[in-house]
Structure formats: C-alpha cells, structure tokens
Design an enzyme around this catalytic site. Structure first.
Site, short mmCIF file in Angstrom:
data_model
loop_
_atom_site.label_atom_id
_atom_site.label_comp_id
_atom_site.label_asym_id
_atom_site.label_seq_id
_atom_site.Cartn_x
_atom_site.Cartn_y
_atom_site.Cartn_z
N HIS A 100 36.22 47.10 32.48
CA HIS A 100 36.78 46.77 34.09
C HIS A 100 36.52 48.19 34.61
O HIS A 100 37.18 49.32 34.04
CB HIS A 100 37.84 46.31 33.98
N CYS B 247 33.47 44.78 39.07
CA CYS B 247 34.40 44.30 39.92
C CYS B 247 34.08 44.86 41.25
O CYS B 247 34.37 46.03 41.20
CB CYS B 247 35.75 44.92 39.13
N HIS C 231 33.63 40.00 38.89
CA HIS C 231 34.81 39.74 39.77
C HIS C 231 34.26 39.95 40.97
O HIS C 231 34.06 41.13 41.67
CB HIS C 231 35.87 40.90 39.43
N ASP D 34 38.44 37.08 42.37
CA ASP D 34 39.64 38.08 41.89
C ASP D 34 40.72 37.79 42.85
O ASP D 34 40.90 36.79 43.44
CB ASP D 34 39.06 39.36 41.91
N HIS D 35 41.72 38.76 42.94
CA HIS D 35 42.95 38.56 44.13
C HIS D 35 42.38 37.98 45.25
O HIS D 35 41.38 38.15 45.75
CB HIS D 35 43.63 39.92 44.44
N TYR E 242 47.43 36.89 42.60
CA TYR E 242 47.05 35.64 41.87
C TYR E 242 47.57 34.26 42.40
O TYR E 242 47.97 33.44 41.50
CB TYR E 242 46.88 35.90 40.27
C1 DNO Z 1 44.15 43.17 37.92
C2 DNO Z 1 42.78 42.95 36.98
C3 DNO Z 1 43.09 44.07 36.03
C4 DNO Z 1 42.25 43.94 34.89
C5 DNO Z 1 42.21 44.84 33.84
C6 DNO Z 1 40.88 44.50 32.97
O1 DNO Z 1 44.16 42.19 38.81
O2 DNO Z 1 41.75 43.08 37.63
O3 DNO Z 1 44.42 44.13 35.57
O4 DNO Z 1 42.22 42.64 34.38
O5 DNO Z 1 42.00 46.22 34.09
O6 DNO Z 1 41.31 45.12 31.58
#
Ligand code: DNO
Length: 388
Positions: free
Chosen positions: A240, A278, A305, A348-349, A365
C-alpha cells in the site's frame, strides 16, 4: 474488476448479508485478533474463510498481513518475524487466499488530523490539515528539528493556535493522529494505551539513523526473503502506498511516487511483488499524476483502492466524493478494467452521512457513504464496459 469490500470480521456491525445485497462479491479482511508478528494459523484462516463463504461471498484479499516494525527498521528479531510471516503466507496460500496487502510505513499507518471535517452539504470527510499536523509535531511531540519541515506561515499559525488551544482539543488531535486511525488497522497504538504520546516517541526513536536508503534495503531484504514462499503458494503481495505520500515526522518514506514504485518493482523483479493502487493515497501527493501512474503500473497492480482527494492551495488534503478530486476514478476504472477485468477493487473511505453520522464506525469506514461510492463505481464500470 471484482467488487470487494473491507469488512472487519465477525464483530463488524456491517454484516456479510448486508454486503451481498449491495453488490459485493469479495471480502477484504484480516485476522484482526492476531497480534502483529504472530503466525496466522490454518485453523483461524479456515474458520474465517468458511464464515465468509457460508454467506455466499469469498475472501478475496488480506488487508493487511502487518509487517512488524522490526522488519522495517531491521531489528534483532527480524529473522524470526520474517519466518513467521512466511508461515502465514503459506497458510493463506494453501487455504486459497492469495492476494496480500501490506505497507512499509515506519511507525504510523495512514495519517489524518480531522476525522470529521464538515462539508458544505452536511456530510463529513476525513482531512489532513498541515497547520494542525505542525502543531502536533512541534508543540505536542516537540520533535527535535521539526520546525524545518514546515513553512514560516505554518509555524506561525501553529504558534498562534498554541495560545488558545484547550486540553480537550489537544487530546482530540492526538486521538485523530495516533489513536483512532491506528488501532483498528492493527497499528502500534490502540485505544486505551496509556501515555500514547510517550509510546509514540519511543516508536519514532527506533528509526533514528534509518534513512531512505536503509529503509529501501530493508524492504528489499524482506521481499527477497518471502518471494520463494509467494512463488510456491501462488501468493501476490501488494504494498500500500504511504498515506499521505510525503515526508512526515522525520521518518523515511519509500512508496510515495512513481520513482519509488518503479524502484521496488525493479529491486525485486518478480510478478508476485506488486502494488495496491490506492488512488486516494497517491492523489494526495500534488506530485502524482494518478491516471499516468495507473497506466504505468497496472501490470503489477494486484489490488485497487478507489478513493479520491483534493489538495487545497495550502497543501491540506480533503477526501472528496469518488466522482471528484485528483483521483480521476472514471479514467482509473477504464485503465484497470482493460488491464484485468477480475482485479479486486474496493471502494476505500467515503463520506460520513445520513443515519451513519451518529453511529460508531471506524473512521472512513461507514456504511452508507461507502455504499453510495460502490454504486457510483459500479455505474462507472458498467459505462466503461460499453466503450469500444
Ligand atoms: C486505511 C488503510 C490502511 C491500509 C494499510 C495497508 O484506511 O488504507 O490502513 O489498510 O496501510 O497495509
């Protein structure tokens, strides 16, 4: 792309049955109860996998199998920790869970200063405010030499804030930066830890003398050590990016831009060594052209992501809707659908909105915001598929 969703295990208030109704195909999760560095047993993996499959879903991606701090800074016990990591990878591979997301960020996983920044429409976003972060670094941590990382204006504004800030506001800032975002991602600091600031400073000290080259060498060492296991069990690793993708707290950062990504892909040039693309993290760096990076690295991307951000003129970063911002999600969907239509993707978020505002979700989340984002992305995918 495969429509996946980050689910925090059996205790998650969002159930697998709910996820099936909204179009989710695959689950992204982890054995959140296993402490960092310990082996994920075949029994525990099977138990969670069976639970997911009983609901008509599949366990598509592990996020994360955490890389212990000592592997990152090269501590005395790293050999043992890497052995444990390899056993967990073998156990996952044998169970058929073959995509593993991790990060190589020293001390602190993702960073935000404000977990509930109000938008004009009444919803809330996650936010990174440079002055607030400078305040944390200079006035709370009192890190030696911190001043040189901020502009004169940022320092002045932080000093101004120091005159009026209340203890409760300070606690809130500490909570946002080092507690609330960290505990639920198996980070170093958890809710309830005593003296989190003292603990955090001790963690930072582990990296005294570790520069970017050394951290890169440690990442290469780790990847080289685990690649034979990945090859044998068909496991794809996907790092990531650093979030945010720029220097923080004097720590070395090595997954922040196209050159960094190019470096680690070439340093261990094995298809099992790949990237979590991401879009949210990468778009938060004004230096990153996100679609260009997607085009360049799609072939080594094992997980996506989808999220977007806006970088404000003062450098602050706001998480926007999935249809806005620097993420250019329509174009990303086009690129990744073409590259690999079965690539796992999760939204993602997302914004906190409606009934969710008063519920207690992990920051970023919540349910309704992510559901809306997933629906938007599903619409984009459907439209992109009709393009010649
Ligand atoms: C947060 C996430 C991170 C991700 C880690 C992967 O929302 O995108 O915590 O899961 O960095 O190791």
């Amino acid at each position: 792309m495969e429509r996946t969703w980050r689910w925090f295990g059996k205790k998650d208030q969002i159930t697998l049955e709910m996820l099936r109704q909204i179009g989710v195909e695959g689950i992204v999760t982890a054995l959140h109860d296993v402490p960092n560095g310990e082996v994920w047993s075949p029994e525990a993996i099977k138990d969670l996998k069976d639970y997911i499959e009983k609901a008509g879903l599949r366990w598509s991606v592990v996020e994360s199998l955490p890389v212990s701090e000592s592997i990152k800074y090269g501590g005395a016990d790293r050999a043992q920790l890497i052995e444990n990591y390899k056993i967990s990878l073998k156990n996952l591979g044998e169970a058929g869970v073959k995509t593993v997301c991790y990060n190589f960020m020293p001390v602190i996983d993702w960073i935000r200063t404000d977990l509930k920044k109000r938008n004009a429409d009444g919803s809330f976003s996650l936010y990174f405010d440079r002055v607030q972060f400078a305040y944390f670094d200079v006035h709370i941590l009192k890190r030696a030499g911190a001043e040189k990382d901020y502009s004169a204006e940022e320092l002045t504004r932080a000093a101004e804030w120091d005159k009026t800030i209340t203890e409760a506001e300070k606690d809130q800032l500490i909570e946002a930066i080092i507690i609330k975002t960290q505990g639920f991602v198996n980070g170093n600091i958890k809710e309830g830890d005593k003296n989190p600031v003292v603990l955090f400073k001790k963690l930072l000290a582990l990296y005294d003398g570790i520069n970017k080259e050394q951290l890169r060498a440690n990442m290469k060492y780790f990847l080289e050590a685990i690649m034979p296991t990945c090859e044998k069990y068909g496991v794809n690793m996907c790092v990531h990016p650093d979030d945010p993708p720029f220097a923080v707290l004097g720590l070395p950062r090595i997954v922040t831009n196209a050159d960094d990504i190019d470096w680690f892909l070439k340093a261990v040039d094995n298809p099992h060594n790949g990237l979590t693309f991401c879009a949210g993290s990468l778009s938060a760096g004004i230096h990153n052209d996100v679609p260009a990076m997607a085009r360049r690295f799609a072939g080594r991307t094992h997980f996506v992501h989808l999220r977007s951000t806006q970088v404000e003129p003062n450098g602050n970063v706001l998480e926007t809707s999935h249809l806005a911002g620097r993420g250019h999600i329509v174009e990303l969907v086009r690129i990744f659908e073409k590259e690999n239509p079965t690539l796992p993707m999760r939204v993602d978020h997302a914004q906190l909105m409606l009934d969710d505002i008063h519920k207690t979700y992990n920051p970023g989340y919540s349910f309704l915001g992510r559901m809306q984002a997933l629906a938007q992305v599903m619409g984009i995918m459907a439209a992109v598929k009709t393009e010649k």
